[in-house]
Design an enzyme around this catalytic site. Structure first.
Site, PDB file in Angstrom:
ATOM      1  N   GLY A 183      -3.565  -2.063  -2.404  1.00 28.68           N
ATOM      2  CA  GLY A 183      -2.116  -1.995  -2.619  1.00 28.68           C
ATOM      3  C   GLY A 183      -1.786  -2.317  -4.073  1.00 28.68           C
ATOM      4  N   TYR A 202     -15.609   3.211   9.938  1.00 26.67           N
ATOM      5  CA  TYR A 202     -14.145   3.192   9.837  1.00 26.67           C
ATOM      6  C   TYR A 202     -13.524   3.574  11.180  1.00 26.67           C
ATOM      7  CZ  TYR A 202      -9.417   4.260   8.268  1.00 26.67           C
ATOM      8  OH  TYR A 202      -8.051   4.292   8.133  1.00 26.67           O
ATOM      9  N   GLY A 206       0.824  -1.207   0.000  1.00 23.49           N
ATOM     10  CA  GLY A 206       0.000   0.000   0.000  1.00 23.49           C
ATOM     11  C   GLY A 206       0.857   1.254   0.000  1.00 23.49           C
ATOM     12  N   THR A 237     -12.438  -6.521   7.356  1.00 26.49           N
ATOM     13  CA  THR A 237     -10.976  -6.468   7.218  1.00 26.49           C
ATOM     14  C   THR A 237     -10.343  -5.801   8.433  1.00 26.49           C
ATOM     15  OG1 THR A 237     -11.291  -6.146   4.860  1.00 26.49           O
ATOM     16  CG2 THR A 237      -9.077  -5.772   5.693  1.00 26.49           C
TER      17      THR A 237
END
Ligand code: UDP
Length: 322
Positions: free
Chosen positions: A36, A149, A10, A95
């Site tokens: 990435g 997030y 990334g 994730t």
């Protein structure tokens, strides 16, 4: 020393890899190339001190083996960028939460020093200036996707501190608006990338709202240096650290700077938040780190002025267009 960097292909991860290799580390990158890019680590693929593993963080047995084989772990793999997260909430939550759980479980099993990458987003819409590490987070309702997030990162941090209570040498670094070469030119999660992309392709620069909202833009070499200083500091164990500059820049001023440095003859247009992000978006108007803890514990101070960092970033973007 052998380092594992999750998310090492990334934008920030690959710069960290460059620095680790330059400092004599053997480096393994685990990255599924979702955001990435192989281009970010291409220059190391032939290096015998470097290994790339293309797989998911959620492959727990693989992660376990990789962590068994290393001395330190930098956990940077995550779905990032508020816009991306708003569009892919499920992927983000799974994730960021499950991935960190997998990493910490194995770090605990093998007792590895680990640094978990977090974000200034965890402070949410707190209007406090500057934000110090022990300050409250102020997050919006769960019906508003953008907060997933911040919440996922906050949960990662809680998990890290819970492991620290069991003795694990873990630190959390909260990055403040990192920018630099290798930012995703599509502009996901970075106003700097968006503005440069717009200017270089001759499109108007889109400033949201009145452009007086501010951020503290931190050049990636500073972000990476702060992260490396953290891993080598025992004083940083069990702590979160703000990694960033405290120089505040208004988004409208950033637009002017990008236009000036690129030399692009483009308009700067103002767009209402609602149009940019949809009806339920909530903006953070100011976000300034209190940098004292990083200074006191690590001796860290961001060094690269915005003008200089923008120049380097713009140069890189120009090469991408060649
Ligand atoms: N922003 C903007 N125009 C854009 C993209 C972003 O004015 O095309 C503003 C956005 O409203 C925010 C700031 O730039 O105030 C930083 O946005 P970014 O997505 O880079 O990061 P974050 O909001 O997570 O700090």
């Amino acid at each position: 020393m052998r380092a594992l960097v999750t998310g090492g292909a990334g934008y920030i991860g690959s710069h960290l890899v460059d620095e680790l290799l330059a400092n004599g580390y053997q480096v393994t990158v685990l990255d599924n190339l979702s955001t990435g890019k192989i281009a970010n680590i291409q220059h190391h693929l032939e290096n015998p001190h470097f290994r790339f593993v293309c797989d998911s963080l959620l492959n727990a047995s693989l992660v376990d083996r990789l962590i068994a084989e290393c001395d330190v772990v930098f956990h940077l793999a995550a779905t990032v960028g508020v816009k991306y997260v708003v569009e892919n909430p499920l992927l983000c939550i799974v994730t960021n939460v499950r991935g960190t759980e997998v990493v910490l479980e194995s770090c605990y099993r093998y007792w590895r020093r680990v640094v978990i990458a977090s974000s200034s987003e965890v402070y949410g819409k707190s209007e406090k200036v500057p934000l110090s590490e022990e300050d409250d987070s102020l997050l919006g309702p769960t019906a508003v996707g953008r907060w997933s997030y911040a919440l996922s990162k906050a949960l990662d941090e809680h998990l890290a501190f819970a492991y620290h209570r069991q003795g694990l040498p873990v630190s959390v670094v909260r990055f403040f608006n990192s920018y630099g070469p290798r930012l995703d030119p599509r502009g996901y999660g970075s106003v700097v990338a968006r503005f440069i992309g717009q200017a270089l392709s001759g499109q108007p620069i889109t400033v949201y709202d009145d452009g007086r909202q501010t951020r503290c833009f931190t050049f990636v070499s500073d972000t990476v240096r702060g992260t490396l200083m953290t891993v080598s500091s025992s004083k940083a164990e069990g702590k979160a650290l703000n990694i960033g500059t405290d120089r505040e820049t208004a988004i409208g001023d950033l637009a002017q700077m990008v236009r000036e440095i690129t030399g692009a003859r483009v308009d700067i247009v103002h767009i209402p938040y609602r149009e940019a992000y949809g009806p339920y978006f909530e903006e953070t108007r100011r976000r300034v780190p209190d940098v004292r803890r990083a200074r006191e514990l690590l001796g860290f101070e961001a060094q690269v002025p915005l003008e200089e960092g923008l120049r380097q970033t713009i140069e890189w973007f120009k090469h991408q267009l060649d």
